[in-house]
Design a protein around this motif. Structure first.
Motif, PDB file in Angstrom:
ATOM      1  N   ALA A 126       0.833  -1.210   0.000  1.00 31.82           N
ATOM      2  CA  ALA A 126       0.000   0.000   0.000  1.00 31.82           C
ATOM      3  C   ALA A 126       0.862   1.252   0.000  1.00 31.82           C
ATOM      4  O   ALA A 126       0.552   2.237  -0.687  1.00 31.82           O
ATOM      5  CB  ALA A 126      -0.917  -0.012   1.221  1.00 31.82           C
ATOM      6  N   ALA A 131      -0.407   5.139  -1.319  1.00 28.27           N
ATOM      7  CA  ALA A 131      -1.572   5.390  -0.449  1.00 28.27           C
ATOM      8  C   ALA A 131      -1.181   6.307   0.696  1.00 28.27           C
ATOM      9  O   ALA A 131      -0.065   6.233   1.222  1.00 28.27           O
ATOM     10  CB  ALA A 131      -2.102   4.066   0.090  1.00 28.27           C
ATOM     11  N   SER A 132      -2.093   7.189   1.073  1.00 31.58           N
ATOM     12  CA  SER A 132      -1.823   8.096   2.184  1.00 31.58           C
ATOM     13  C   SER A 132      -1.901   7.313   3.500  1.00 31.58           C
ATOM     14  O   SER A 132      -2.492   6.234   3.558  1.00 31.58           O
ATOM     15  CB  SER A 132      -2.858   9.219   2.205  1.00 31.58           C
ATOM     16  N   GLU A 135      -5.398   6.401   4.389  1.00 30.92           N
ATOM     17  CA  GLU A 135      -5.914   5.336   3.522  1.00 30.92           C
ATOM     18  C   GLU A 135      -5.349   3.982   3.942  1.00 30.92           C
ATOM     19  O   GLU A 135      -6.055   2.967   3.912  1.00 30.92           O
ATOM     20  CB  GLU A 135      -5.552   5.618   2.067  1.00 30.92           C
ATOM     21  N   TRP A 138      -7.287   3.064   7.229  1.00 32.59           N
ATOM     22  CA  TRP A 138      -8.704   2.796   7.060  1.00 32.59           C
ATOM     23  C   TRP A 138      -8.993   1.669   6.054  1.00 32.59           C
ATOM     24  O   TRP A 138      -9.783   0.766   6.323  1.00 32.59           O
ATOM     25  CB  TRP A 138      -9.407   4.077   6.612  1.00 32.59           C
ATOM     26  N   LYS A 139      -8.322   1.735   4.888  1.00 34.91           N
ATOM     27  CA  LYS A 139      -8.653   0.798   3.814  1.00 34.91           C
ATOM     28  C   LYS A 139      -7.816  -0.485   3.825  1.00 34.91           C
ATOM     29  O   LYS A 139      -8.214  -1.486   3.239  1.00 34.91           O
ATOM     30  CB  LYS A 139      -8.489   1.489   2.461  1.00 34.91           C
TER      31      LYS A 139
END
Length: 220
Positions: A126, A131-132, A135, A138-139
Protein backbone atom coordinates in the motif's frame (compact mmCIF):
# COMPACT_ATOMS: atom_id res chain seq x y z
CA UNK A 1 -39.08 -21.90 44.52
CA UNK A 2 -40.63 -21.02 41.16
CA UNK A 3 -43.21 -18.81 42.82
CA UNK A 4 -40.38 -16.88 44.46
CA UNK A 5 -38.66 -16.39 41.10
CA UNK A 6 -41.92 -15.25 39.51
CA UNK A 7 -42.43 -12.69 42.27
CA UNK A 8 -38.96 -11.32 41.49
CA UNK A 9 -39.61 -11.09 37.74
CA UNK A 10 -39.74 -7.24 37.78
CA UNK A 11 -36.40 -7.17 39.63
CA UNK A 12 -34.89 -9.52 37.05
CA UNK A 13 -36.07 -7.36 34.15
CA UNK A 14 -34.71 -4.26 35.86
CA UNK A 15 -31.37 -6.00 36.50
CA UNK A 16 -31.15 -7.14 32.87
CA UNK A 17 -31.78 -3.59 31.67
CA UNK A 18 -29.14 -2.18 34.02
CA UNK A 19 -26.60 -4.78 32.95
CA UNK A 20 -27.36 -4.11 29.29
CA UNK A 21 -26.85 -0.37 29.88
CA UNK A 22 -23.50 -0.88 31.66
CA UNK A 23 -22.16 -3.28 29.05
CA UNK A 24 -23.52 -1.22 26.15
CA UNK A 25 -21.95 2.04 27.33
CA UNK A 26 -18.59 0.44 28.12
CA UNK A 27 -18.46 -1.50 24.83
CA UNK A 28 -19.31 1.69 22.95
CA UNK A 29 -16.53 3.52 24.79
CA UNK A 30 -14.10 0.70 23.97
CA UNK A 31 -14.96 0.96 20.27
CA UNK A 32 -14.91 4.75 20.18
CA UNK A 33 -11.69 5.30 22.13
CA UNK A 34 -9.99 1.92 22.30
CA UNK A 35 -9.85 1.42 18.54
CA UNK A 36 -7.91 4.63 17.76
CA UNK A 37 -5.74 4.04 20.84
CA UNK A 38 -4.84 0.56 19.60
CA UNK A 39 -4.11 1.94 16.14
CA UNK A 40 -1.90 4.65 17.68
CA UNK A 41 0.13 2.05 19.60
CA UNK A 42 0.62 0.01 16.44
CA UNK A 43 1.45 2.75 13.93
CA UNK A 44 3.95 4.47 16.26
CA UNK A 45 5.80 1.20 16.87
CA UNK A 46 9.18 0.26 15.43
CA UNK A 47 9.18 0.16 11.64
CA UNK A 48 5.61 1.40 11.26
CA UNK A 49 4.31 4.32 9.21
CA UNK A 50 4.24 6.79 12.12
CA UNK A 51 7.16 5.41 14.12
CA UNK A 52 7.67 7.55 17.22
CA UNK A 53 9.46 6.06 20.23
CA UNK A 54 8.30 8.63 22.79
CA UNK A 55 4.59 8.47 21.91
CA UNK A 56 4.72 4.69 21.64
CA UNK A 57 6.34 4.28 25.05
CA UNK A 58 4.07 6.77 26.81
CA UNK A 59 0.85 5.26 25.42
CA UNK A 60 2.13 1.76 26.12
CA UNK A 61 2.89 2.73 29.71
CA UNK A 62 -0.57 4.24 30.28
CA UNK A 63 -2.32 1.22 28.77
CA UNK A 64 -0.24 -1.24 30.79
CA UNK A 65 -0.77 0.74 33.99
CA UNK A 66 -4.56 0.72 33.72
CA UNK A 67 -4.64 -2.93 32.67
CA UNK A 68 -2.47 -3.93 35.62
CA UNK A 69 -5.12 -2.81 38.13
CA UNK A 70 -7.73 -5.40 39.21
CA UNK A 71 -11.19 -4.11 38.34
CA UNK A 72 -12.36 -3.96 41.96
CA UNK A 73 -9.42 -1.69 42.86
CA UNK A 74 -10.03 0.45 39.77
CA UNK A 75 -13.70 0.68 40.70
CA UNK A 76 -12.87 2.05 44.14
CA UNK A 77 -10.01 4.27 42.95
CA UNK A 78 -12.26 6.00 40.40
CA UNK A 79 -15.02 6.87 42.88
CA UNK A 80 -13.98 10.58 43.02
CA UNK A 81 -13.90 10.79 39.20
CA UNK A 82 -17.25 9.01 38.93
CA UNK A 83 -18.83 11.37 41.45
CA UNK A 84 -17.34 14.37 39.60
CA UNK A 85 -18.65 13.21 36.21
CA UNK A 86 -22.02 11.71 37.13
CA UNK A 87 -22.77 13.27 40.51
CA UNK A 88 -23.21 9.87 42.17
CA UNK A 89 -21.39 6.59 42.58
CA UNK A 90 -24.54 4.46 42.68
CA UNK A 91 -26.36 2.96 39.71
CA UNK A 92 -25.53 1.53 36.28
CA UNK A 93 -24.55 4.85 34.68
CA UNK A 94 -22.06 5.55 37.47
CA UNK A 95 -20.67 2.02 37.17
CA UNK A 96 -20.20 2.61 33.44
CA UNK A 97 -17.38 5.10 34.17
CA UNK A 98 -14.89 2.60 35.65
CA UNK A 99 -16.15 -0.07 33.25
CA UNK A 100 -15.38 2.18 30.28
CA UNK A 101 -11.97 3.14 31.63
CA UNK A 102 -11.15 -0.54 32.12
CA UNK A 103 -12.49 -1.44 28.66
CA UNK A 104 -10.61 1.17 26.61
CA UNK A 105 -7.01 0.01 27.23
CA UNK A 106 -8.09 -3.65 27.25
CA UNK A 107 -9.66 -3.36 23.81
CA UNK A 108 -6.83 -1.12 22.57
CA UNK A 109 -4.31 -3.86 23.28
CA UNK A 110 -6.46 -6.41 21.46
CA UNK A 111 -6.76 -4.07 18.46
CA UNK A 112 -2.99 -3.67 18.40
CA UNK A 113 -2.56 -7.45 18.41
CA UNK A 114 -5.09 -7.77 15.60
CA UNK A 115 -3.14 -5.27 13.49
CA UNK A 116 0.08 -7.14 14.15
CA UNK A 117 -1.44 -10.19 12.48
CA UNK A 118 -1.58 -8.33 9.15
CA UNK A 119 1.20 -9.53 6.80
CA UNK A 120 3.82 -6.80 6.61
CA UNK A 121 3.89 -7.11 2.84
CA UNK A 122 0.30 -5.91 2.56
CA UNK A 123 1.13 -2.61 4.27
CA UNK A 124 4.37 -2.23 2.30
CA UNK A 125 2.46 -2.76 -0.95
CA UNK A 126 0.00 0.00 0.00
CA UNK A 127 2.89 2.36 0.79
CA UNK A 128 4.55 1.51 -2.54
CA UNK A 129 1.33 2.33 -4.42
CA UNK A 130 1.32 5.80 -2.87
CA UNK A 131 -1.57 5.39 -0.45
CA UNK A 132 -1.82 8.10 2.18
CA UNK A 133 -1.37 7.16 5.86
CA UNK A 134 -5.11 7.55 6.52
CA UNK A 135 -5.91 5.34 3.52
CA UNK A 136 -3.46 2.72 4.80
CA UNK A 137 -5.09 2.74 8.22
CA UNK A 138 -8.70 2.80 7.06
CA UNK A 139 -8.65 0.80 3.81
CA UNK A 140 -5.80 -1.60 4.50
CA UNK A 141 -5.18 -2.14 8.21
CA UNK A 142 -8.75 -2.03 9.52
CA UNK A 143 -10.07 -3.86 6.47
CA UNK A 144 -7.53 -6.67 6.80
CA UNK A 145 -7.96 -6.97 10.56
CA UNK A 146 -11.74 -6.60 10.73
CA UNK A 147 -12.47 -10.25 11.49
CA UNK A 148 -9.86 -10.33 14.26
CA UNK A 149 -11.14 -7.03 15.68
CA UNK A 150 -14.69 -8.42 15.84
CA UNK A 151 -13.33 -11.42 17.74
CA UNK A 152 -11.50 -9.02 20.07
CA UNK A 153 -14.73 -7.08 20.62
CA UNK A 154 -16.50 -10.33 21.46
CA UNK A 155 -13.88 -11.17 24.10
CA UNK A 156 -14.09 -7.63 25.46
CA UNK A 157 -17.90 -7.75 25.68
CA UNK A 158 -17.83 -11.01 27.64
CA UNK A 159 -15.19 -9.63 30.01
CA UNK A 160 -17.26 -6.49 30.55
CA UNK A 161 -20.32 -8.59 31.30
CA UNK A 162 -18.29 -10.24 34.06
CA UNK A 163 -17.04 -6.86 35.28
CA UNK A 164 -20.59 -5.46 35.31
CA UNK A 165 -21.67 -8.27 37.64
CA UNK A 166 -18.74 -7.33 39.88
CA UNK A 167 -19.77 -3.65 39.78
CA UNK A 168 -23.23 -4.69 40.93
CA UNK A 169 -21.81 -5.86 44.24
CA UNK A 170 -20.81 -2.29 45.15
CA UNK A 171 -23.96 -0.45 44.12
CA UNK A 172 -23.75 -0.60 40.35
CA UNK A 173 -27.03 -2.46 39.97
CA UNK A 174 -27.60 -5.18 37.40
CA UNK A 175 -27.34 -8.94 37.65
CA UNK A 176 -24.54 -8.86 40.22
CA UNK A 177 -26.55 -6.67 42.56
CA UNK A 178 -29.55 -9.00 42.26
CA UNK A 179 -27.41 -12.07 42.99
CA UNK A 180 -25.88 -10.47 46.08
CA UNK A 181 -29.04 -8.92 47.54
CA UNK A 182 -31.32 -11.91 47.10
CA UNK A 183 -29.10 -14.91 46.42
CA UNK A 184 -26.44 -14.22 49.03
CA UNK A 185 -27.80 -11.94 51.76
CA UNK A 186 -31.27 -13.52 51.81
CA UNK A 187 -30.06 -17.09 51.18
CA UNK A 188 -32.33 -17.51 48.16
CA UNK A 189 -30.32 -20.14 46.33
CA UNK A 190 -32.77 -20.29 43.44
CA UNK A 191 -32.09 -16.61 42.66
CA UNK A 192 -28.33 -17.22 42.61
CA UNK A 193 -28.79 -20.19 40.28
CA UNK A 194 -31.10 -18.18 38.02
CA UNK A 195 -28.59 -15.33 37.72
CA UNK A 196 -25.79 -17.79 36.92
CA UNK A 197 -27.89 -19.43 34.20
CA UNK A 198 -28.81 -16.00 32.84
CA UNK A 199 -25.16 -14.97 32.62
CA UNK A 200 -24.20 -18.25 30.94
CA UNK A 201 -26.92 -17.78 28.32
CA UNK A 202 -25.86 -14.18 27.76
CA UNK A 203 -22.21 -15.20 27.25
CA UNK A 204 -23.21 -17.97 24.84
CA UNK A 205 -25.26 -15.53 22.76
CA UNK A 206 -22.45 -12.94 22.62
CA UNK A 207 -19.91 -15.60 21.67
CA UNK A 208 -22.15 -17.12 19.00
CA UNK A 209 -22.98 -13.79 17.37
CA UNK A 210 -19.36 -12.60 17.55
CA UNK A 211 -17.97 -15.84 16.10
CA UNK A 212 -20.48 -15.87 13.26
CA UNK A 213 -19.82 -12.24 12.37
CA UNK A 214 -16.03 -12.78 12.51
CA UNK A 215 -16.43 -15.79 10.20
CA UNK A 216 -18.47 -13.78 7.71
CA UNK A 217 -15.90 -10.95 7.68
CA UNK A 218 -12.89 -13.28 7.42
CA UNK A 219 -11.51 -12.95 3.88
CA UNK A 220 -9.14 -15.92 4.19
Amino acid sequence: MFNNLLSLAPDFWKAIGETFAMVGISVGSALLFGTPLGILIFVTGHGQIFEHKVIHRVVNYVVNTVRSLPFVILLVALIPLTRLMIGTTIGPIAASVPLSIAAIPYFARLVEQSLREIPKGVIEAAVAMGASPLEIIWKVMLNEARSSIVSALTVTSISLLSYSAMAGTVGGGGIGDLAIRFGYYRFQTEVMIATIILLIIWVQIIQFVGSRLAHVLDKR
